[in-house]
Design a protein around this motif. Sequence first.
Motif: not given
Length: 451
Positions: A7-13, A159-162, A164-169
């Motif tokens: 779940d840790q974002p990568t540099l690309l994310h 696929d991008n956790p950042l 995904d979290q923004l969309t959820n919030d």
Amino acid sequence: MAAPKSDQPTLLHRVEYAVFRLIEWIVSLLPMDSCAVLGRLIGRFFQFVSPRYRHLIRRNLRIATAANPLTPEELDALADETFRRAGANFISSLKSATMPAEELAAHIETTHCDLLSREEAGNGIVVTMPHMGNWEIMTKLSGLHAGVSRFGAVYRPLDNPLMDQLTNDRRTADGCQLFSRRDGFHAPISLLRSPGPMGVLADQRAGGQGVVLPFFGKLTSCSPLPDLMARRAKADVCTLSISTIDHGRWHAEMRLIGKSPGVLGIMTELEKAMRVSLPDVFWFHDRWRIDRIRPLSFYTKFDPEVATTATVPMRVLLTLHDDSQKDADILFDALFAVRPDLRIDWLTSLPGDHPDPRVVKHVWDHSAPDEHADGALDRIDTTHPAPLDAALLFGGTLVLAKAAKRAGLRSIIGCDVHGKPWTRSFDYPTNPVDWAEIAAELALVPKPKKS
């Protein structure tokens, strides 16, 4: 067992997230009608630079309109408008995601959306919708109608956790409760029983987890999720269509189905919702995609009798060696046994029509120059409103195979061949049993891979 994704974002994310937020900030500065106009220009540009999606969208639209075929000019115009509206709906959805529901309300007209209020109905409702129009409207509808205290939606995590979290919030801030497809039925069923409405996107191909049924008349794997949820929660079902009225304005309409009529009934109603505005549908998904090595398979078992109800055939281009023409009927019987919905476009030098109307003969001139192959395939393709799906060139040549590849056919099967553009090769049959085995192989449902 495959290792779970981190779940840790990568540099690309992080880069993707930064670019997305920058674009979103720029869009937020524009009025909604300007967003739609900008999106139409972006959609038009994408159409010019993406031959892959030009082919896919034209193919999907041919299938969707096969019952009432369009002229080439009408089909071109519909494809053009589909690209433009896809761009307009995408950019507008970025704007919509940052707008309060009451501000967005000025851009939306609704019909029967009071169905979302379940207090008087006494039971929940499964809102079955396609990827259509400004999709952010879906999560805002609960805030536009009094009496809707809880609203849920089933979604696939990004696929991008950042992101995904923004969309959820954002969506949960608007009152929408999101449920991942990976988390099972318990939580969404509880919301439906509360009672509340639950949104489910159900127009995409479901693969091995689906139910094989006609959709727009052509067989595909359909999602059983809305039916399963409605039955378990004893909830009603409705459809939702979102269509463009003007630049930056949409119409959201719900149609009550009532108790679930089964997967087929739901898909039939979903098709009606999509036909409200075909150019607003997101046709960039390959809903009727076939497998490269098993073109007759849906990766799930189905009753061949279901295929007899399809009104839009699966089309295969077929060739056989001249000395194997006597085996043609043996092969046809084997193919129709596994896929009664086939239409076989047979390139042959044999005169006369075939007694089975599902077999359509086309004169094959072996002496024609190689450069004529593309034109020949194009002429064959246009003999039916629906497009060609696959090539079974058991007696074909490399020239025909290359032409089929250029025409966008995913599956090009041959005998005693190797290399590109062939996607699979068999030994040339020497007896009737071999022909039947080839048909069975092309329709084989493989065993699921162990995780």
